[in-house]
Write a protein that holds these residues in place. Structure first.
Motif, PDB file in Angstrom:
ATOM      1  N   THR A   1       0.853  -1.183   0.000  1.00  0.00           N
ATOM      2  CA  THR A   1       0.000   0.000   0.000  1.00  0.00           C
ATOM      3  C   THR A   1       0.892   1.237   0.000  1.00  0.00           C
ATOM      4  O   THR A   1       1.947   1.240   0.639  1.00  0.00           O
TER       5      THR A   1
ATOM      6  N   ARG B   1       0.182   3.272   4.522  1.00  0.00           N
ATOM      7  CA  ARG B   1      -0.772   3.972   5.387  1.00  0.00           C
ATOM      8  C   ARG B   1      -1.887   3.069   5.893  1.00  0.00           C
ATOM      9  O   ARG B   1      -2.382   3.241   6.998  1.00  0.00           O
ATOM     10  N   THR B   2      -2.338   2.121   5.066  1.00  0.00           N
ATOM     11  CA  THR B   2      -3.494   1.308   5.456  1.00  0.00           C
ATOM     12  C   THR B   2      -3.149  -0.164   5.643  1.00  0.00           C
ATOM     13  O   THR B   2      -4.044  -0.978   5.803  1.00  0.00           O
ATOM     14  N   GLY B   3      -1.893  -0.517   5.628  1.00  0.00           N
ATOM     15  CA  GLY B   3      -1.497  -1.909   5.786  1.00  0.00           C
ATOM     16  C   GLY B   3      -0.198  -2.156   5.060  1.00  0.00           C
ATOM     17  O   GLY B   3       0.491  -1.222   4.659  1.00  0.00           O
TER      18      GLY B   3
ATOM     19  N   GLN C   1      -5.456   5.337  13.911  1.00  0.00           N
ATOM     20  CA  GLN C   1      -5.786   5.832  12.585  1.00  0.00           C
ATOM     21  C   GLN C   1      -5.368   4.821  11.521  1.00  0.00           C
ATOM     22  O   GLN C   1      -4.255   4.312  11.532  1.00  0.00           O
ATOM     23  N   GLY C   2      -6.270   4.527  10.591  1.00  0.00           N
ATOM     24  CA  GLY C   2      -5.983   3.585   9.518  1.00  0.00           C
ATOM     25  C   GLY C   2      -6.207   2.133   9.884  1.00  0.00           C
ATOM     26  O   GLY C   2      -5.991   1.255   9.058  1.00  0.00           O
TER      27      GLY C   2
ATOM     28  N   CYS D   1      -7.810  -1.361  10.267  1.00  0.00           N
ATOM     29  CA  CYS D   1      -8.812  -2.079   9.477  1.00  0.00           C
ATOM     30  C   CYS D   1      -9.272  -3.319  10.231  1.00  0.00           C
ATOM     31  O   CYS D   1      -8.473  -3.993  10.885  1.00  0.00           O
TER      32      CYS D   1
ATOM     33  N   THR E   1     -12.040  -5.824   5.603  1.00  0.00           N
ATOM     34  CA  THR E   1     -11.705  -4.906   4.508  1.00  0.00           C
ATOM     35  C   THR E   1     -12.110  -3.474   4.816  1.00  0.00           C
ATOM     36  O   THR E   1     -11.914  -2.590   3.980  1.00  0.00           O
ATOM     37  N   ASP E   2     -12.673  -3.207   5.986  1.00  0.00           N
ATOM     38  CA  ASP E   2     -13.184  -1.885   6.318  1.00  0.00           C
ATOM     39  C   ASP E   2     -12.203  -1.116   7.191  1.00  0.00           C
ATOM     40  O   ASP E   2     -11.682  -1.640   8.176  1.00  0.00           O
ATOM     41  N   THR E   3     -11.967   0.136   6.825  1.00  0.00           N
ATOM     42  CA  THR E   3     -11.142   1.024   7.643  1.00  0.00           C
ATOM     43  C   THR E   3     -12.041   1.696   8.677  1.00  0.00           C
ATOM     44  O   THR E   3     -13.066   2.296   8.330  1.00  0.00           O
TER      45      THR E   3
ATOM     46  N   ARG F   1     -13.424   4.304  11.559  1.00  0.00           N
ATOM     47  CA  ARG F   1     -13.370   5.734  11.857  1.00  0.00           C
ATOM     48  C   ARG F   1     -13.071   5.889  13.340  1.00  0.00           C
ATOM     49  O   ARG F   1     -13.767   5.308  14.179  1.00  0.00           O
TER      50      ARG F   1
END
Length: 363
Positions: free
Chosen positions: A68, A72-74, A343-344, A346, A349-351, A353
């Protein structure tokens, strides 16, 4: 590369892994490598000049993993073309747009065994010494894969560059955390470097700053795991342990009532093993809102993620039907630290909030 018009889109190529004219031709050379023919899972960086290798991996029905951007997300996205994908669809899957639209995230607990690593470079020597953009992401990705058990010292590393990017690199520029390459592919050459310099054996935590930890959630999870395993995870500029309470594995007990907007018949309040609420005598307690929980998420999934990130709260209030939860920390500083830490994050598959509960109520 710019002055001699060797560069290709996106231009200018400054401050990035440069794309070049003939990159697809250079990528085709990977078909001549036995290591590519044998590989089942290949990790290819998302850089533009490596697009041809990503396409070849998909065309040869290999499992394609792409990091990624900036982690940032994984760590990885697995590219999953739709059933019966045409050549045009596969080409799209190999692009940055395809990485966004035809991929699923691979979690830290996924069993990944990468047979081949393909990285971009700014410059590389025939000895196998490599220079990237200078931000260290390729080196960090490799070190994280070592920590996950996804690669070993025998896993070959390939880079694809223009002939002009093959230069002499002084050895004093290399550090122990720098990744080296085994093969260099250019439009005109295939170079087996025979590099014997050891590759990184894992994450060098003393090179990792708190700023980087805040930007990369999966790095925080690996830090927590290795800390629990008893490894030395002292960070850059740190003497013993992280000073911020939000990073600790456990927190001292503090008080409180549940958040004002959380009660409901389905709410299931659980106290973390690290302590019990003291009642109403602790005005400093602060709450963190966690939203966008997947429909099939369980409280144990969230607790496991919090534990791995070292952000266990004093109390967790679960409202699964509303796809949210609230976390109670001992003070506002700990809560704010937890917000930064999560933050970020998961689940599936959903990040999720994540925000201070007070801010969420204001919204």
């Amino acid at each position: 590369m710019e002055s001699q018009n060797l560069a290709d889109f996106p231009r200018p190529v400054h401050h990035r892994i440069p794309n070049f004219k003939g990159s697809y031709l250079a990528c085709q050379n990977i078909k001549d490598l036995d290591v590519f023919a044998r590989t089942q899972e290949v990790k290819v960086d998302p850089d533009k000049p490596l697009e041809g290798v990503r396409l070849l991996a998909l065309q040869n029905k290999k499992t394609l993993l792409v990091p990624t951007p900036r982690l940032r997300t994984g760590l990885f996205n697995k590219i999953t073309p739709p059933p019966g994908a045409t050549k045009d669809i596969l080409r799209k899957c190999a692009t940055s747009q395809g990485v966004r639209n035809y991929s699923v995230p691979i979690g830290l607990d996924s069993r990944v065994l990468v047979d081949l690593v393909v990285v971009g470079s700014v410059a590389v020597s025939e000895k196998g010494w490599r220079i990237g953009k200078g931000e260290g992401y390729a080196d960090l990705e490799y070190a994280m894969m070592v920590s996950m058990g996804a690669v070993s010292k025998e896993t070959p590393v390939v880079t694809i560059v223009h002939d002009c990017q093959v230069v002499d690199i002084p050895e004093e520029l290399l550090e122990e955390h720098d990744i080296t390459v085994d093969y260099i592919l250019t439009p005109t050459r295939v170079i087996a470097t025979g590099c014997e310099r050891p590759k990184p054996m894992g994450i060098t935590w003393s090179k990792i700053s708190w700023e980087m930890m805040e930007k990369i959630p999966i790095l925080r999870r690996l830090h927590a795991r290795e800390q629990q395993a008893g490894k030395d995870v002292t960070l850059q500029g740190e003497h013993r342990h992280p000073p911020e309470p939000g990073w600790q594995q456990t927190l001292p007990p503090s008080a409180g009532r549940r958040p004002q907007d959380t009660p409901g018949p389905e709410a299931n309040s659980m106290e973390a093993a690290c302590g019990s609420p003291r009642g109403e005598g602790a005005p400093l307690a602060a709450d963190v809102y966690v939203g966008n929980l997947p429909r099939d998420a369980r409280v144990s999934d969230l607790k496991r993620a919090l534990r791995e990130l070292g952000s266990m709260p004093l109390q967790l209030t679960w409202e699964g039907r509303r796809h949210r939860a609230f976390l109670r920390y001992q003070n506002s500083a700990a809560a704010q630290q937890a917000v930064s830490c999560l933050q970020g994050l998961c689940l599936g598959t959903d990040t999720l909030r994540v925000a201070l509960a007070r801010q969420q109520r204001d919204k």
